[in-house]
Scaffold this active site. Structure first.
Site, PDB file in Angstrom:
ATOM      1  N   ARG A  59       0.092  -1.103   0.189  1.00 20.75           N
ATOM      2  CA  ARG A  59      -0.150  -0.092  -0.100  1.00 20.75           C
ATOM      3  C   ARG A  59       1.046   1.210  -0.329  1.00 20.75           C
ATOM      4  NH1 ARG A  59      -4.375  -0.449   4.773  1.00 20.75           N
ATOM      5  NH2 ARG A  59      -2.064  -1.702   5.358  1.00 20.75           N
ATOM      6  N   GLN A  64      12.592 -14.667   6.662  1.00 15.14           N
ATOM      7  CA  GLN A  64      11.537 -15.375   5.657  1.00 15.14           C
ATOM      8  C   GLN A  64      10.839 -15.235   4.216  1.00 15.14           C
ATOM      9  OE1 GLN A  64       7.761 -13.126   6.903  1.00 15.14           O
ATOM     10  NE2 GLN A  64       6.577 -14.881   7.070  1.00 15.14           N
ATOM     11  N   GLY A  81       2.986 -13.720   6.970  1.00 21.84           N
ATOM     12  CA  GLY A  81       1.408 -13.319   8.000  1.00 21.84           C
ATOM     13  C   GLY A  81       3.166 -13.716   9.121  1.00 21.84           C
ATOM     14  N   ASP A  99       7.356  -1.190  11.703  1.00 17.14           N
ATOM     15  CA  ASP A  99       6.715   0.345  10.721  1.00 17.14           C
ATOM     16  C   ASP A  99       6.271   1.027  12.064  1.00 17.14           C
ATOM     17  OD1 ASP A  99       4.392  -1.536  11.602  1.00 17.14           O
ATOM     18  OD2 ASP A  99       3.863  -1.476   9.754  1.00 17.14           O
ATOM     19  N   ASN A 154      -5.062  -4.106  19.242  1.00 17.31           N
ATOM     20  CA  ASN A 154      -3.868  -4.849  18.755  1.00 17.31           C
ATOM     21  C   ASN A 154      -2.958  -3.814  18.363  1.00 17.31           C
ATOM     22  OD1 ASN A 154      -2.065  -5.880  19.283  1.00 17.31           O
ATOM     23  ND2 ASN A 154      -2.468  -7.359  17.260  1.00 17.31           N
ATOM     24  N   ASN A 214      43.870  34.585   6.314  1.00 14.98           N
ATOM     25  CA  ASN A 214      42.986  35.524   5.793  1.00 14.98           C
ATOM     26  C   ASN A 214      42.967  34.894   4.309  1.00 14.98           C
ATOM     27  OD1 ASN A 214      41.692  37.690   5.626  1.00 14.98           O
ATOM     28  ND2 ASN A 214      42.111  37.522   3.949  1.00 14.98           N
ATOM     29  N   ALA A 267      38.590  36.434  -0.770  1.00 14.47           N
ATOM     30  CA  ALA A 267      37.506  36.681  -1.917  1.00 14.47           C
ATOM     31  C   ALA A 267      38.565  35.762  -3.619  1.00 14.47           C
ATOM     32  CB  ALA A 267      36.558  37.337  -2.037  1.00 14.47           C
ATOM     33  N   ASN A 300      42.499  21.030  -6.388  1.00 13.10           N
ATOM     34  CA  ASN A 300      43.034  20.086  -5.336  1.00 13.10           C
ATOM     35  C   ASN A 300      42.816  18.666  -6.428  1.00 13.10           C
ATOM     36  OD1 ASN A 300      40.089  20.301  -5.609  1.00 13.10           O
ATOM     37  ND2 ASN A 300      39.268  19.276  -4.110  1.00 13.10           N
ATOM     38  N   ARG A 347      51.469  37.185 -10.970  1.00 14.42           N
ATOM     39  CA  ARG A 347      50.548  38.318 -12.315  1.00 14.42           C
ATOM     40  C   ARG A 347      51.937  39.333 -13.020  1.00 14.42           C
ATOM     41  NH1 ARG A 347      48.734  40.974  -6.817  1.00 14.42           N
ATOM     42  NH2 ARG A 347      50.065  42.402  -6.613  1.00 14.42           N
TER      43      ARG A 347
END
Length: 471
Positions: free
Chosen positions: A15, A74, A79, A104, A171, A378, A381, A387, A441
């Site tokens: 279900r 099982q 059952g 469950d 039950n 530091n 940005a 890597n 640079r």
């Protein structure tokens, strides 16, 4: 009390309309079965047996990290009676109480199980069943009692008479069975209409043989509900979210909106931590004292130290964030990372399998992967630790007190010594010694009057094209 736990987890869950095993459907990142197993382990059992069926491998794989579990197979779904009978062989030599729980029922509480087992022992029953009152019993099995109010049988809804269908006590599927009466399971007969062996039948078999049985009506429907549909999973999520959040509220955790926080069962949170809306704390996450976790944060299997601040829209997985560190907003901490004390990982920074030292700052727009970064560094940005060369990943080492200028690339494997300075816009391919300045640079060259000359050239070209078009 000697206890062996048996969890019935072989059901197909048709279900659920899903190819995944029913008991592995997740509630806040944790499979239902794990919640049940956690409750069983809280009782300190001598043995834990999980009965599995068609989805044996998937279930075993999710529990490979859990010690002291036996699996029973099982082969055919015949059952609950057949399932427990299959587990009997694994219980050979055990003497004590066998606690049977369905896989469950993720909302079951330790306190309820302990109370149930205590009553079972106090009444000296051979078999006990845990029951509850359901205002709308639906498909639950009804508890049938005799004139002395002792439970004598359980009738499944499909087999019940009109009068029996009106019984509200039902039950839960949770049983306490003394090991010496387990042979009674062999007396359960096949239910022809369903083609299954009902474990519920053991109650009437025991009663008819004069064995002491009873039902203890001590649970609530919300706590003991079994999950059979996607709709019921959603109901369990809602109940569990409220239940867990309320428990943390009692322990001094502050929620800005308790109705929009989602916390897994195994998460721990320190006192005076404040949690904002739409926060997900999953797996085995540990949150320290006095932390602040802002909106839209997800933390999975990670440790957050005391006083840490996790800002908006941050994802942290399988990592450690130490005391008073600040993460985010819009940060991603990938598995295997460690963020040091008072470090700051800012917006749009991704850290992958790296160690970030105490007091180190990576404020924005950086990728730090497979790196060992020291204290008080530091990171400017746009910095990237490169890597991966397409075949293998390499380590970048940045020692204490280094300054890395913005828009720098460090091509691993490379090491930057203590106190060194990396000029902005540099690509570092070789080790940098301590206290050195590294730049790569191109030398800046200014060409005077270049813009005006460019404009004249463009104007001249346009004029040429127009003249050509008139010809």
């Amino acid at each position: 009390m000697n206890i062996a736990g048996v969890i019935l987890a072989a059901g197909l869950g048709k279900r659920m309309s899903s190819s995944a095993p029913k008991v592995l459907h997740k509630i806040y990142g944790t499979p239902m079965l794990h919640y049940v197993l956690h409750r069983i382990h809280e009782l300190n059992p001598q043995k834990v047996i999980v009965v599995v069926g068609k989805h044996c491998k998937e279930i075993k794989d999710t529990l490979e990290h859990v010690d002291s579990i036996s699996f029973v197979y099982q082969r055919e779904a015949k059952g609950t009676g057949d399932a427990l009978l299959k587990a009997e062989q694994a219980l050979k030599g055990f003497q004590g109480t066998v606690l049977v729980v369905n896989g469950d029922t993720p909302l079951i509480r330790r306190e309820t199980l302990k109370k149930f087992l205590n009553l079972h022992k106090q009444k000296k029953n051979a078999i006990s069943v845990l029951s509850f009152i359901a205002p709308n019993p639906g498909s639950y099995g009804r508890i049938i009692r005799d004139d002395s109010d002792r439970a004598v049988s359980i009738i499944e809804d499909r087999d019940a008479t009109i009068i029996q269908k009106g019984i509200k006590e039902v039950n839960s599927g949770i049983y306490a069975i003394e090991s010496e009466v387990l042979p009674l399971l062999k007396g359960i007969k096949l239910n022809e209409s369903k083609g299954e062996y009902y474990l519920t039948d053991v109650i009437s078999i025991a009663y008819d043989k004069g064995v002491r049985v009873d039902a203890f009506c001590i649970g609530s429907e919300d706590e003991l509900m079994g999950v059979n549909t996607q709709g019921e999973i959603e109901k369990v999520r809602r109940i569990m979210r409220e239940m867990i959040a309320q428990e943390w509220l009692k322990k001094g955790v502050n929620f800005v909106d308790i109705n929009s926080v989602f916390i897994s069962l195994n998460v721990t949170i320190g006192r005076d931590t404040q949690i904002y809306p739409n926060v997900y704390l999953e797996g085995s996450t540990k949150i320290g004292k006095g932390c602040t976790i802002y909106p839209n944060v997800r933390v999975l299997d990670s440790t957050i130290g005391d006083g840490a601040v996790i800002k908006d829209f941050t994802l942290i997985e399988g990592s450690v964030v130490k005391e008073r560190a600040s993460i985010g907003p819009f940060a991603r901490i990938r598995p295997g990372s460690q963020i040091g004390e008072e470090a700051r990982i800012g917006n749009f920074v991704e850290v992958k399998k790296s160690v970030i030292g105490s007091g180190t700052k990576a404020g924005h727009l950086s990728y730090l992967g497979d790196a060992k970064i020291g204290n008080n560094v530091n990171i400017g940005a746009g910095t990237i630790t490169c890597n991966y060369d397409g075949h293998k990943k390499y380590i970048t080492v940045i020692e204490d007190d280094v300054f890395v200028g913005s828009d720098s690339q460090l091509i691993a494997p490379v090491k930057v010594g203590r106190g060194a300075f990396i000029g902005a816009g540099s690509t570092i391919t070789k080790d940098v010694s301590s206290m050195a300045l590294a730049t790569s640079r191109v030398k800046q060259r200014n060409i005077e009057d270049w813009v005006r000359k460019k404009q004249l050239k463009v104007k001249s070209e346009k004029l040429r094209v127009r003249k050509k078009a008139k010809r």
